[in-house]
Design a protein around this motif. Structure first.
Motif, PDB file in Angstrom:
ATOM      1  N   THR A 231      -7.571  38.971   0.471  1.00 49.00           N
ATOM      2  CA  THR A 231      -7.363  39.074  -0.978  1.00 49.00           C
ATOM      3  C   THR A 231      -7.309  40.536  -1.418  1.00 49.00           C
ATOM      4  O   THR A 231      -6.517  40.894  -2.309  1.00 49.00           O
ATOM      5  N   ASP A 232      -8.112  41.385  -0.808  1.00 50.91           N
ATOM      6  CA  ASP A 232      -8.031  42.813  -1.110  1.00 50.91           C
ATOM      7  C   ASP A 232      -6.658  43.372  -0.735  1.00 50.91           C
ATOM      8  O   ASP A 232      -6.042  44.129  -1.493  1.00 50.91           O
ATOM      9  N   ASP A 233      -6.172  43.003   0.435  1.00 46.01           N
ATOM     10  CA  ASP A 233      -4.893  43.534   0.920  1.00 46.01           C
ATOM     11  C   ASP A 233      -3.739  43.161  -0.002  1.00 46.01           C
ATOM     12  O   ASP A 233      -2.798  43.956  -0.193  1.00 46.01           O
ATOM     13  N   TYR A 234      -3.795  41.973  -0.583  1.00 48.44           N
ATOM     14  CA  TYR A 234      -2.674  41.477  -1.376  1.00 48.44           C
ATOM     15  C   TYR A 234      -2.920  41.565  -2.884  1.00 48.44           C
ATOM     16  O   TYR A 234      -2.071  41.132  -3.680  1.00 48.44           O
ATOM     17  N   GLY A 235      -4.066  42.099  -3.304  1.00 48.20           N
ATOM     18  CA  GLY A 235      -4.323  42.261  -4.720  1.00 48.20           C
ATOM     19  C   GLY A 235      -4.611  40.972  -5.459  1.00 48.20           C
ATOM     20  O   GLY A 235      -4.369  40.871  -6.675  1.00 48.20           O
ATOM     21  N   SER A 236      -5.144  39.969  -4.748  1.00 47.85           N
ATOM     22  CA  SER A 236      -5.549  38.704  -5.365  1.00 47.85           C
ATOM     23  C   SER A 236      -7.054  38.724  -5.613  1.00 47.85           C
ATOM     24  O   SER A 236      -7.792  39.473  -4.977  1.00 47.85           O
ATOM     25  N   LEU A 237      -7.515  37.863  -6.527  1.00 52.30           N
ATOM     26  CA  LEU A 237      -8.948  37.790  -6.815  1.00 52.30           C
ATOM     27  C   LEU A 237      -9.611  36.728  -5.942  1.00 52.30           C
ATOM     28  O   LEU A 237      -9.046  35.641  -5.757  1.00 52.30           O
ATOM     29  N   LEU A 238     -10.779  37.054  -5.429  1.00 51.54           N
ATOM     30  CA  LEU A 238     -11.584  36.111  -4.659  1.00 51.54           C
ATOM     31  C   LEU A 238     -12.654  35.532  -5.588  1.00 51.54           C
ATOM     32  O   LEU A 238     -13.457  36.276  -6.166  1.00 51.54           O
ATOM     33  N   ILE A 239     -12.656  34.213  -5.727  1.00 48.47           N
ATOM     34  CA  ILE A 239     -13.554  33.520  -6.657  1.00 48.47           C
ATOM     35  C   ILE A 239     -14.480  32.611  -5.859  1.00 48.47           C
ATOM     36  O   ILE A 239     -14.013  31.712  -5.150  1.00 48.47           O
TER      37      ILE A 239
END
Length: 432
Positions: A231-239
């Protein structure tokens, strides 16, 4: 057949059905046998016919100190003698509880309060879309996140529907269902391959860090770290959906125990020992995109931060600390689980007893499950016979498939003795 007399429960159910659809106020409360309740105290509940049960359902995990805990109820009464709702500004109580959550929960740079778990998971996924300007959300097969349209799918899916988006309810729009990607839990290859294909479309990944809606399935070593990395690599949020695990296994949640910090966290249930409250917390840069901070993503609610629920949450945190709950509950858990393993082995029954923190569960299958397709290997008929047998013996282990058992601060040596004796009787009979 039930060993208890249940005439009054049946009579109350018949009355309820005339006023309430189905006679109950949540589908989770529907069972093959009608049981209705008169009172609860500590670890025990009593039905309207006077039958008493050692309770391991605990309102689906919402109770953590025990039913009608005196300290909690006194704190609520005191708070509500001074406050109810104002509709303007804040109170010292709101700030104090938020600061305590900041102290305990690694991801909680900023904190907001809601009422139900479903609403804060809805806010979390909406926030992920709002800050990334992307549409797709990843969830996992067998995980449950409430009634929100983007998430109300693929909980207890029938085998023939695996691999498809399987709505939990009628009324969902195809356009919304299609924007949710459902993956198997604990599969690193699946998450990497999906991001490689759709990474610039994925707003966020939501999961139960401990998959309690499949019973008791923790992440494989390194799995949460992989989610954090991708998620960090792709700019997504981890919930992390910690509606169940928040406070239950540690005041810092499963994220503290597992050593992985998400971007956003939802919490509820045992946070206030059964009083209605939920929490959305997370990194400041994202939480400040919500409307209370002037951001573009709406967050509101008339009953948010109700004084009674906040007082219950503050006292719950205090009591969990003072009673050394988590360590003592694990000792109780181990006593029960060790006994169950011995009884199962002595009776030649194929089963595995799984546990995490203050939760335990017996799967009637040979191997430890790691994802949803493993759970399908369970002997559901034997499981249900066992659970109903325990209910007949006065032990409320909820008789629905792959549901977990919850330990509270009120469970004691006598409860353990009764539970072990009941299991011995029930499993011995089932082995014949």
């Amino acid at each position: 057949m039930p060993s208890q007399k249940l005439d009054q429960s049946q009579e109350l159910s018949e009355r309820a059905r005339k006023a309430i659809p189905g006679g109950i106020n949540s589908y989770a409360r529907k069972f093959d046998r009608e049981l209705n309740w008169d009172s609860g105290s500590g670890s025990r509940i009593t039905d309207v016919d006077g039958n008493e049960y050692v309770d391991y359902l605990q309102a689906w995990g919402a109770i953590i100190l025990g039913h009608c805990d005196e300290e909690i109820n006194a704190a609520v009464t005191e708070a509500e003698s001074q406050h109810d709702l104002y509709g303007y500004g804040t109170t010292e109580l709101e700030v104090d509880v938020a600061e305590r959550i900041q102290h305990h929960v690694p991801s909680a740079e900023k904190v907001l309060f809601g009422v139900t778990g479903s609403e804060v998971t809805a806010h979390a996924t909406r926030l992920a879309r709002g800050v990334t300007d992307r549409r797709k959300i990843i969830k996992f097969q067998g995980h449950y996140h409430g009634w929100y349209d983007s998430l109300a799918m693929n909980h207890l899916t029938e085998p023939e529907k695996l691999g498809t988006n399987d709505p939990d309810t009628a009324g969902l729009l195809d356009e919304i269902v299609d924007e949710t990607i459902v993956l198997p839990f604990n599969d690193e290859d699946a998450i990497r391959e999906t991001f490689a294909e759709h990474g610039d479309e994925i707003a966020g990944v939501i999961l139960e860090p401990i998959a309690h809606n499949m019973g008791c399935i923790p992440p494989r070593p390194g799995y949460l770290e992989t989610l954090r990395e991708v998620t960090d690599d792709y700019g997504s949020l981890l919930i992390f959906d910690e509606i169940i695990t928040g406070f239950r296994h540690d005041l810092g949640g499963a994220q503290k125990l597992e050593g992985v910090t998400p971007d956003l966290t939802t919490m509820g249930k045992s946070v206030a020992n059964g009083y209605p409250i939920s929490i959305l917390c997370g990194k400041e840069e994202y939480m400040n995109q919500l409307s209370p901070a002037g951001g573009p993503v709406a967050f509101g609610g008339t009953y948010n931060a109700h004084a009674g629920s906040l007082a219950a949450a503050r006292e719950t945190m205090t009591e969990l600390d003072e009673r050394n709950f988590h360590e003592e509950a694990k000792a109780y858990r181990d006593r029960i689980c060790d006994a169950l393993e011995d009884i199962l082995e002595d009776n030649g029954i194929t089963a595995t007893v799984e546990k995490y923190g203050t939760v335990f569960l017996t799967y009637f299958m040979e191997d430890t499950p790691h994802e949803y397709t493993d759970v399908l290997e369970q002997n559901e008929e034997l499981y249900m016979d066992y659970r109903w047998g325990m209910v007949d013996e006065g032990i409320m282990m909820v008789p629905k498939n792959v549901r977990r058992n919850y330990i509270t601060a009120a469970h004691d040596d006598e409860d353990a003795r009764r539970t072990i004796e009941a299991a011995q009787d029930v499993l011995s009979e089932l082995s014949q």
